[in-house]
Design an enzyme around this catalytic site. Structure first.
Site, PDB file in Angstrom:
ATOM      1  N   LYS A 170       3.428  -2.967   5.399  1.00 59.54           N
ATOM      2  CA  LYS A 170       3.333  -2.714   3.952  1.00 59.54           C
ATOM      3  C   LYS A 170       4.688  -2.319   3.370  1.00 59.54           C
ATOM      4  O   LYS A 170       4.983  -2.623   2.226  1.00 59.54           O
ATOM      5  CB  LYS A 170       2.267  -1.653   3.673  1.00 59.54           C
ATOM      6  CG  LYS A 170       0.864  -2.121   4.024  1.00 59.54           C
ATOM      7  CD  LYS A 170       0.344  -3.137   3.037  1.00 59.54           C
ATOM      8  CE  LYS A 170      -0.367  -4.311   3.641  1.00 59.54           C
ATOM      9  NZ  LYS A 170      -0.777  -5.329   2.666  1.00 59.54           N
ATOM     10  N   TYR A 200       0.419  -1.106  10.513  1.00 62.84           N
ATOM     11  CA  TYR A 200      -0.013  -1.468   9.174  1.00 62.84           C
ATOM     12  C   TYR A 200       1.003  -1.001   8.129  1.00 62.84           C
ATOM     13  O   TYR A 200       1.431  -1.765   7.272  1.00 62.84           O
ATOM     14  CB  TYR A 200      -1.386  -0.852   8.896  1.00 62.84           C
ATOM     15  CG  TYR A 200      -1.900  -1.100   7.495  1.00 62.84           C
ATOM     16  CD1 TYR A 200      -2.439  -2.336   7.153  1.00 62.84           C
ATOM     17  CD2 TYR A 200      -1.838  -0.111   6.522  1.00 62.84           C
ATOM     18  CE1 TYR A 200      -2.910  -2.576   5.869  1.00 62.84           C
ATOM     19  CE2 TYR A 200      -2.316  -0.343   5.236  1.00 62.84           C
ATOM     20  CZ  TYR A 200      -2.840  -1.571   4.913  1.00 62.84           C
ATOM     21  OH  TYR A 200      -3.303  -1.802   3.640  1.00 62.84           O
ATOM     22  N   SER A 218       0.849  -1.184   0.000  1.00 63.23           N
ATOM     23  CA  SER A 218       0.000   0.000   0.000  1.00 63.23           C
ATOM     24  C   SER A 218       0.883   1.232   0.000  1.00 63.23           C
ATOM     25  O   SER A 218       1.999   1.216   0.538  1.00 63.23           O
ATOM     26  CB  SER A 218      -0.884   0.022   1.243  1.00 63.23           C
ATOM     27  OG  SER A 218      -1.499   1.292   1.358  1.00 63.23           O
TER      28      SER A 218
HETATM   29  N1  LIG Z   1      -8.762  -1.472   0.029  1.00 68.91           N
HETATM   30  C1  LIG Z   1      -7.790  -0.575  -0.090  1.00 68.91           C
HETATM   31  O1  LIG Z   1      -8.048   0.610  -0.254  1.00 68.91           O
HETATM   32  C2  LIG Z   1      -6.351  -1.013  -0.042  1.00 68.91           C
HETATM   33  C3  LIG Z   1      -5.364  -0.035  -0.254  1.00 68.91           C
HETATM   34  C4  LIG Z   1      -4.026  -0.412  -0.231  1.00 68.91           C
HETATM   35  C5  LIG Z   1      -3.689  -1.741  -0.014  1.00 68.91           C
HETATM   36  N2  LIG Z   1      -4.646  -2.680   0.203  1.00 68.91           N
HETATM   37  C6  LIG Z   1      -4.232  -4.086   0.447  1.00 68.91           C
HETATM   38  O2  LIG Z   1      -4.954  -4.963  -0.373  1.00 68.91           O
HETATM   39  C7  LIG Z   1      -5.110  -6.220   0.270  1.00 68.91           C
HETATM   40  C8  LIG Z   1      -6.560  -6.648   0.232  1.00 68.91           C
HETATM   41  O3  LIG Z   1      -7.318  -5.706   0.955  1.00 68.91           O
HETATM   42  P1  LIG Z   1      -8.884  -5.533   0.864  1.00 68.91           P
HETATM   43  O4  LIG Z   1      -9.135  -4.080   0.732  1.00 68.91           O
HETATM   44  O5  LIG Z   1      -9.453  -6.461  -0.130  1.00 68.91           O
HETATM   45  O6  LIG Z   1      -9.283  -5.951   2.352  1.00 68.91           O
HETATM   46  P2  LIG Z   1     -10.494  -6.823   2.945  1.00 68.91           P
HETATM   47  O7  LIG Z   1     -11.723  -6.627   2.119  1.00 68.91           O
HETATM   48  O8  LIG Z   1     -10.515  -6.513   4.384  1.00 68.91           O
HETATM   49  O9  LIG Z   1      -9.983  -8.312   2.725  1.00 68.91           O
HETATM   50  C9  LIG Z   1      -8.867  -8.785   3.410  1.00 68.91           C
HETATM   51  C10 LIG Z   1      -8.794 -10.281   3.285  1.00 68.91           C
HETATM   52  O10 LIG Z   1      -7.701 -10.752   4.094  1.00 68.91           O
HETATM   53  C11 LIG Z   1      -8.174 -11.784   4.913  1.00 68.91           C
HETATM   54  N3  LIG Z   1      -7.435 -11.965   6.157  1.00 68.91           N
HETATM   55  C12 LIG Z   1      -7.306 -11.103   7.188  1.00 68.91           C
HETATM   56  N4  LIG Z   1      -6.618 -11.678   8.188  1.00 68.91           N
HETATM   57  C13 LIG Z   1      -6.323 -12.936   7.781  1.00 68.91           C
HETATM   58  C14 LIG Z   1      -5.647 -14.042   8.374  1.00 68.91           C
HETATM   59  N5  LIG Z   1      -5.171 -13.967   9.617  1.00 68.91           N
HETATM   60  N6  LIG Z   1      -5.518 -15.184   7.670  1.00 68.91           N
HETATM   61  C15 LIG Z   1      -6.031 -15.277   6.427  1.00 68.91           C
HETATM   62  N7  LIG Z   1      -6.673 -14.281   5.819  1.00 68.91           N
HETATM   63  C16 LIG Z   1      -6.827 -13.128   6.488  1.00 68.91           C
HETATM   64  C17 LIG Z   1      -9.611 -11.420   5.196  1.00 68.91           C
HETATM   65  O11 LIG Z   1     -10.323 -12.544   5.682  1.00 68.91           O
HETATM   66  P3  LIG Z   1     -11.660 -12.351   6.604  1.00 68.91           P
HETATM   67  O12 LIG Z   1     -12.765 -12.004   5.672  1.00 68.91           O
HETATM   68  O13 LIG Z   1     -11.809 -13.701   7.223  1.00 68.91           O
HETATM   69  O14 LIG Z   1     -11.355 -11.279   7.579  1.00 68.91           O
HETATM   70  C18 LIG Z   1     -10.051 -10.972   3.818  1.00 68.91           C
HETATM   71  O15 LIG Z   1     -10.320 -12.091   3.005  1.00 68.91           O
HETATM   72  C19 LIG Z   1      -4.552  -6.046   1.668  1.00 68.91           C
HETATM   73  O16 LIG Z   1      -3.263  -6.601   1.723  1.00 68.91           O
HETATM   74  C20 LIG Z   1      -4.511  -4.554   1.853  1.00 68.91           C
HETATM   75  O17 LIG Z   1      -3.488  -4.179   2.736  1.00 68.91           O
HETATM   76  C21 LIG Z   1      -5.983  -2.336   0.194  1.00 68.91           C
END
Ligand SMILES: NC(=O)c1ccc[n+]([C@@H]2O[C@H](COP(=O)([O-])OP(=O)(O)OC[C@H]3O[C@@H](n4cnc5c(N)ncnc54)[C@H](OP(=O)(O)O)[C@@H]3O)[C@@H](O)[C@H]2O)c1
Ligand SMILES: *[C@@H]1O[C@H](CO)[C@@H](O)[C@H](O)[C@H]1NC(C)=O
Ligand SMILES: *[C@@H]1O[C@H](CO)[C@@H](O)[C@H](O)[C@H]1NC(C)=O
Ligand SMILES: *[C@@H]1O[C@H](CO)[C@@H](O)[C@H](O)[C@H]1NC(C)=O
Length: 315
Positions: free
Chosen positions: A201, A197, A170
């Site tokens: 990252k 966090y 991120s």
């Molecule tokens: N959304 C944004 O704006 C954004 C921006 C920059 C970077 N990112 C990165 O993109 C990636 C995906 O994010 P997202 O926005 O799609 O987030 P999200 O909707 O919260 O999804 C996160 C996923 O990770 C899983 N997870 C969390 N803890 C876990 C664990 N202990 N073991 C296995 N799985 C686990 C969650 O499972 P559960 O459903 O069971 O909790 C969920 O499937 C992340 O790495 C995040 O840092 C996102």
């Protein structure tokens, strides 16, 4: 009245202009087929991971949804099968907050699946608390769990080369610094809430870099991605009051999960990007990161520290 109509027409036009030019992001235009290939996507039950898994399934890949909750993963499996028309979509249990679970996942996977061509380290969390092994949650799940997972699957990726590893990072890495004497306080200051966090990252970026160095000449390549800001479940833990302000803003200005998944998909399938192994991508383009995120000595040290923490040390 008329001026009101004109003003809102201008505002709407401006919004559409800004959204489509600056916020929506760039689509991955590659039509690479993944027939006969196997992919693992961690945290694929929702958000960017689910969108990524759906796209890979549409390209014909066998897709393993590596998730911590069967209840949340099975509806996603069902949904992805239905939307892609691909039945080769399966759930396997993986809790990245437990090194033991990571090892169990790798063992099961290596025993039951002959192939691995794509590993998408997508799962991520900003939640507080500790992992089973006593690390802070962000560090343990976002960095260390994936570090161990990747290492345990590396031989298989090499055997199935050309293969790729894509790591989700991120832009928030910018505000973080690594302090090896205390990995849990780096970042700190005004952005304290974000600091665990952001550190994880930053480690994602350094990990992908060192991984690429170690993989030179193997036809296994690694890439790290800033997906852009996408409206996903990532914000589910915000307090109600913050949510009331945040949700409309996110709804208007953040990407959809499928738009947010485009750069991950690009790094997974785009032909000809192998020369950028180890680099950081955003909006389907390679981007330069700040110096502290491309320091090879720090990346190497992080690798060694992580090996010890993950119990991978052979010396
Ligand atoms: N959304 C944004 O704006 C954004 C921006 C920059 C970077 N990112 C990165 O993109 C990636 C995906 O994010 P997202 O926005 O799609 O987030 P999200 O909707 O919260 O999804 C996160 C996923 O990770 C899983 N997870 C969390 N803890 C876990 C664990 N202990 N073991 C296995 N799985 C686990 C969650 O499972 P559960 O459903 O069971 O909790 C969920 O499937 C992340 O790495 C995040 O840092 C996102
Ligand atoms: C960051 O991690 C440390 C432990 O490593 C923990 O004490 C602290 O509460 C965490 N901060 C946040 C905001 O989660
Ligand atoms: C690491 O930082 C935390 C939070 O500031 C602090 O409580 C802890 O004592 C520090 N640990 C070390 C070994 O410096
Ligand atoms: C990598 O791929 C190239 C081109 O397909 C091939 O010639 C080479 O032998 C491969 N190297 C390894 C180590 O597999």
């Amino acid at each position: 009245m008329v001026s009101w109509i004109i003003a809102s027409a201008i505002a709407t036009a401006l919004y559409i202009l800004i959204y489509y030019n600056f916020l929506k992001g760039v689509p991955c235009r590659s039509d690479t087929s993944l027939k006969g290939k196997t992919a693992i996507v961690t945290g694929a039950n929702t958000g960017l991971g689910k969108a990524t898994a759906l796209d890979l399934a549409r390209r014909g890949a066998r897709v393993i949804l590596a998730c911590r909750s069967k209840e949340r993963a099975e509806p996603a499996v069902f949904d992805i099968r239905k939307k892609s028309g691909n039945n080769q979509v399966i759930y396997m249990h993986l809790d990245l907050a437990s090194l033991k679970s990571v090892r169990a996942f790798a063992e099961t996977f290596l025993r039951s699946e002959p192939q691995l061509n794509l590993l998408i380290n997508n799962a991520g969390t900003g939640s507080s608390g500790q992992t089973v092994d006593g690390f802070n949650m962000a560090w343990g799940v976002n960095h260390l769990g994936h570090f161990l997972l990747t290492n345990l699957l590396l031989e298989r990726l090499k055997q199935c080369a050309p293969s790729r590893i894509v790591v989700l990072s991120s832009l928030t890495y910018c505000i973080s610094r690594i302090d090896f004497s205390n990995l849990s306080i780096a970042g700190g200051g005004f952005f304290r809430e974000l600091s665990n966090y952001s550190l994880s990252k930053l480690c994602n970026i350094l990990f992908a870099r060192e991984l690429a160095n170690r993989l030179e000449g193997t036809n296994v390549t690694s890439y790290v991605v800033h997906p852009g800001f996408a409206f996903t479940d990532a914000f589910r833990d915000f307090r109600l009051l913050i949510k009331l302000v945040f949700v409309p803003v996110a709804f208007l200005f953040f990407r959809t999960p499928m738009d947010g998944a485009q750069t991950t998909i690009y790094c997974a399938v785009q032909e000809g990007i192998e020369k950028f192994s180890g680099r950081y991508f955003a909006d389907c383009k390679v981007r330069k990161v700040f110096p502290h995120a491309r320091d090879d000595a720090v990346a190497r040290k992080l690798w060694e520290v992580s090996e010890r923490m993950a119990g991978l040390c052979r010396h």
